[in-house]
Scaffold this active site. Sequence first.
Site, PDB file in Angstrom:
ATOM      1  N   ARG A  34       0.865  -1.189   0.000  1.00  0.00           N
ATOM      2  CA  ARG A  34       0.000   0.000   0.000  1.00  0.00           C
ATOM      3  C   ARG A  34       0.902   1.240   0.000  1.00  0.00           C
ATOM      4  O   ARG A  34       1.207   1.808   1.052  1.00  0.00           O
ATOM      5  CB  ARG A  34      -0.915  -0.032   1.227  1.00  0.00           C
ATOM      6  N   HIS A 127     -14.778   0.613  -4.418  1.00  0.00           N
ATOM      7  CA  HIS A 127     -15.154   0.430  -3.012  1.00  0.00           C
ATOM      8  C   HIS A 127     -16.383   1.255  -2.697  1.00  0.00           C
ATOM      9  O   HIS A 127     -16.490   2.391  -3.148  1.00  0.00           O
ATOM     10  CB  HIS A 127     -14.031   0.910  -2.081  1.00  0.00           C
ATOM     11  N   LYS A 153     -12.331  -5.969  -8.733  1.00  0.00           N
ATOM     12  CA  LYS A 153     -12.327  -6.041  -7.268  1.00  0.00           C
ATOM     13  C   LYS A 153     -13.460  -5.139  -6.783  1.00  0.00           C
ATOM     14  O   LYS A 153     -13.402  -3.921  -6.948  1.00  0.00           O
ATOM     15  CB  LYS A 153     -10.975  -5.556  -6.723  1.00  0.00           C
ATOM     16  N   LYS A 304     -33.368 -17.824  19.748  1.00  0.00           N
ATOM     17  CA  LYS A 304     -33.722 -19.229  19.996  1.00  0.00           C
ATOM     18  C   LYS A 304     -35.189 -19.512  19.683  1.00  0.00           C
ATOM     19  O   LYS A 304     -35.520 -20.570  19.157  1.00  0.00           O
ATOM     20  CB  LYS A 304     -33.416 -19.589  21.455  1.00  0.00           C
ATOM     21  N   ASN A 329     -31.841 -24.308  20.318  1.00  0.00           N
ATOM     22  CA  ASN A 329     -30.467 -23.748  20.288  1.00  0.00           C
ATOM     23  C   ASN A 329     -29.612 -24.443  19.238  1.00  0.00           C
ATOM     24  O   ASN A 329     -28.430 -24.146  19.118  1.00  0.00           O
ATOM     25  CB  ASN A 329     -29.813 -23.805  21.670  1.00  0.00           C
ATOM     26  N   ASP A 344     -29.527 -27.364  25.578  1.00  0.00           N
ATOM     27  CA  ASP A 344     -29.253 -26.693  26.861  1.00  0.00           C
ATOM     28  C   ASP A 344     -29.734 -27.528  28.054  1.00  0.00           C
ATOM     29  O   ASP A 344     -29.052 -27.647  29.062  1.00  0.00           O
ATOM     30  CB  ASP A 344     -29.963 -25.326  26.920  1.00  0.00           C
ATOM     31  N   GLY A 480     -21.055 -23.816  35.656  1.00  0.00           N
ATOM     32  CA  GLY A 480     -21.715 -23.497  34.386  1.00  0.00           C
ATOM     33  C   GLY A 480     -20.868 -23.918  33.199  1.00  0.00           C
ATOM     34  O   GLY A 480     -21.381 -24.155  32.104  1.00  0.00           O
ATOM     35  N   GLN A 487     -23.547 -28.908  26.483  1.00  0.00           N
ATOM     36  CA  GLN A 487     -24.478 -28.532  25.402  1.00  0.00           C
ATOM     37  C   GLN A 487     -23.736 -28.407  24.068  1.00  0.00           C
ATOM     38  O   GLN A 487     -24.270 -28.755  23.022  1.00  0.00           O
ATOM     39  CB  GLN A 487     -25.309 -27.287  25.744  1.00  0.00           C
TER      40      GLN A 487
HETATM   41  P1  NAP Z   1     -32.287 -13.970  30.041  1.00  0.00           P
HETATM   42  O1  NAP Z   1     -33.299 -14.704  29.237  1.00  0.00           O
HETATM   43  O2  NAP Z   1     -32.022 -12.555  29.733  1.00  0.00           O
HETATM   44  O3  NAP Z   1     -32.768 -14.074  31.589  1.00  0.00           O
HETATM   45  C1  NAP Z   1     -32.055 -13.436  32.608  1.00  0.00           C
HETATM   46  C2  NAP Z   1     -32.654 -13.758  33.955  1.00  0.00           C
HETATM   47  O4  NAP Z   1     -31.863 -13.107  34.937  1.00  0.00           O
HETATM   48  C3  NAP Z   1     -34.080 -13.244  34.131  1.00  0.00           C
HETATM   49  O5  NAP Z   1     -34.799 -14.149  34.921  1.00  0.00           O
HETATM   50  C4  NAP Z   1     -33.856 -11.930  34.869  1.00  0.00           C
HETATM   51  O6  NAP Z   1     -34.944 -11.556  35.701  1.00  0.00           O
HETATM   52  C5  NAP Z   1     -32.684 -12.273  35.752  1.00  0.00           C
HETATM   53  N1  NAP Z   1     -31.926 -11.098  36.137  1.00  0.00           N
HETATM   54  C6  NAP Z   1     -31.059 -10.402  35.376  1.00  0.00           C
HETATM   55  N2  NAP Z   1     -30.537  -9.376  36.070  1.00  0.00           N
HETATM   56  C7  NAP Z   1     -31.094  -9.438  37.297  1.00  0.00           C
HETATM   57  C8  NAP Z   1     -30.957  -8.653  38.473  1.00  0.00           C
HETATM   58  N3  NAP Z   1     -30.133  -7.614  38.522  1.00  0.00           N
HETATM   59  N4  NAP Z   1     -31.672  -9.005  39.560  1.00  0.00           N
HETATM   60  C9  NAP Z   1     -32.504 -10.062  39.515  1.00  0.00           C
HETATM   61  N5  NAP Z   1     -32.692 -10.840  38.445  1.00  0.00           N
HETATM   62  C10 NAP Z   1     -31.993 -10.532  37.352  1.00  0.00           C
HETATM   63  O7  NAP Z   1     -30.884 -14.703  29.998  1.00  0.00           O
HETATM   64  P2  NAP Z   1     -30.596 -16.262  29.812  1.00  0.00           P
HETATM   65  O8  NAP Z   1     -30.495 -16.605  28.387  1.00  0.00           O
HETATM   66  O9  NAP Z   1     -31.581 -17.027  30.639  1.00  0.00           O
HETATM   67  O10 NAP Z   1     -29.121 -16.360  30.420  1.00  0.00           O
HETATM   68  C11 NAP Z   1     -28.892 -16.230  31.822  1.00  0.00           C
HETATM   69  C12 NAP Z   1     -27.443 -16.557  32.130  1.00  0.00           C
HETATM   70  O11 NAP Z   1     -27.207 -17.923  31.877  1.00  0.00           O
HETATM   71  C13 NAP Z   1     -26.448 -15.849  31.217  1.00  0.00           C
HETATM   72  O12 NAP Z   1     -26.090 -14.639  31.802  1.00  0.00           O
HETATM   73  C14 NAP Z   1     -25.276 -16.806  31.113  1.00  0.00           C
HETATM   74  O13 NAP Z   1     -24.247 -16.452  32.030  1.00  0.00           O
HETATM   75  C15 NAP Z   1     -25.853 -18.114  31.527  1.00  0.00           C
HETATM   76  N6  NAP Z   1     -25.792 -19.080  30.414  1.00  0.00           N
HETATM   77  C16 NAP Z   1     -25.117 -20.217  30.626  1.00  0.00           C
HETATM   78  C17 NAP Z   1     -25.048 -21.168  29.635  1.00  0.00           C
HETATM   79  C18 NAP Z   1     -24.276 -22.422  29.870  1.00  0.00           C
HETATM   80  O14 NAP Z   1     -24.239 -23.255  28.962  1.00  0.00           O
HETATM   81  N7  NAP Z   1     -23.689 -22.592  31.035  1.00  0.00           N
HETATM   82  C19 NAP Z   1     -25.666 -20.957  28.400  1.00  0.00           C
HETATM   83  C20 NAP Z   1     -26.336 -19.758  28.200  1.00  0.00           C
HETATM   84  C21 NAP Z   1     -26.403 -18.826  29.222  1.00  0.00           C
HETATM   85  P3  NAP Z   1     -36.237 -10.799  35.095  1.00  0.00           P
HETATM   86  O15 NAP Z   1     -37.104 -11.871  34.548  1.00  0.00           O
HETATM   87  O16 NAP Z   1     -36.795 -10.108  36.268  1.00  0.00           O
HETATM   88  O17 NAP Z   1     -35.727  -9.863  34.046  1.00  0.00           O
END
Ligand code: NAP
Length: 516
Positions: A34, A127, A153, A304, A329, A344, A480, A487
Amino acid sequence: MTYLTVPIAAKDLKEAAGQIKTATQAGAELLELRTDFLENLSTSLVEKLITETKTANLPVIVTCRDKRQGGAIEYPAQLRVDVLAAAIKSGADFIDLEFENFSGQNRKAITEALSQNPKSRLILSTHNFKTKFDDLEQLYSQIKKSYQPAIPKLIFTANHINDCFEAFDLLNKTDDDLITFCMGQAGFISRIIAKKLNSFVTFASIDDKTTTAPGQLTIGQFKNLYRYDSINSDTELYGIIGSPIGHSLSPNIHNACFADIGADKLYLPLLIEGGRDEFNTFMQNILERDWLGFKGFSVTIPHKQNALDFAHENKGDIEPLAEKIGAANTLLINERQISAYNTDYAGALDAITSTLKITRQDLKDMPIAVMGAGGVARAVVAGLAESKAKVTIYNRTVEKGQNLAVQFNCSFKPLAELSKVDSELLINCTSIGMYPNVNATPIAKNHLKKDMAVFDTVYNPVETLLLKQAEKIGAKTISGLDMFINQAAAQFKLFTDTDANTNLMRNILSNCLSEE
Ligand code: NAP
């Protein structure tokens, strides 16, 4: 063949020599000089640079990019053409000139120089840094019509992953040498798929500091993470669909495990921004192009449910528990036939049973507290309900928690009731404690009990504050990371019909997560 091309973007000969050496050692197959990055540009400086490059024994493209088309330093048009003509005379394998500048005196000077060195080839480039071209195919024809021996290109910015398919279509229907891919984060995959579709070149930077275009990968990412050397026209494609997706470690583990079994497969991060419509458009684009070779997907937030709905709408085969959970998933594609799964719940149940050294039958009537009612909680609760455990859901948003409890015949309690929790197993399915909020925990430590097993589905960090506090009082802990590996291994089995090397997955994840 697709040349893995590394731009040399240096301000002087010394810096260029260093970059040439590093690029060559890293495995570059072609160097793009370049010259618009060089200070005090002159034809003799470029001749010296070409001589310097000969030590690398690699073909070179010489470019002196017009500022209007993304050039670095603004040099006069005449000097830029003189530089390219001098490069041809000095033996450059390719020169790259903007198509819009290939007319009049410029065209005369360049074609005259090319006639003196017939080995040198002209790349005519254009581009669009903002969006797609109005008509990519027509632009390609226009370039070829203007100068038949040219390598067109055509580089444009993808504002959504769905913009990339035009570039794929042009590559697929063109036998002549052609370079086309997309810039920007949304165009990321086009730089890799370029090799499968036989683009003449694809570009990689030496490192993050020397990128010359938005969305460019480093040569290390290409070679080590995205299996560049093994990509060919038959390579089957897989990927993780989600948004955001940049920090997903799924490409790291799946590509390493594909390599481990010698599979001709590649796994990509697929950023699908937007909702159901954008997801459906992406999937239709895939189904209409079986020559692209996409065979399966992991699916994460927020798609999902869209994945399950798409499988329904396309009369796919759906695993019964994925149906019950309301989310898929994993998707497989076999000649337009879609199958949808949810790995999951099995990942979570296997993490519990293997750590506690029990069977799924032993979960029957076990009192289990689940914190959270989001996507992961749904999968975990569905799996536990299937095993007839006695589940109580605790969630911040009462209605969401109650609905989940009703659907799977469980109890519900508000978060405040956690102070009285008395279950054999406590599971965190909230995102509390996840990186970067590593000092947060979903339950006060004085509510944990020694004879409780504690499972945190959060896997980044691997040892959350919740797990540290549970371990400290002597409670059994379930990580976890085990769920994540389980999974992913179940998906790998669906993708390859072969058991995954879970030790390899664990090592990669542990290394990547400890770097954060
Ligand atoms: P999600 O659908 O966004 O659900 C989050 C949950 O956390 C909801 O029940 C929410 O409550 C609650 N929450 C979040 N912040 C909060 C707070 N400050 N106080 C109280 N409750 C709170 O997320 P998800 O897909 O279920 O994922 C959750 C976690 O699972 C992820 O953060 C990740 O670390 C973990 N995960 C693990 C795997 C694995 O294979 N190990 C795979 C995927 C995810 P509300 O209903 O009140 O909003």
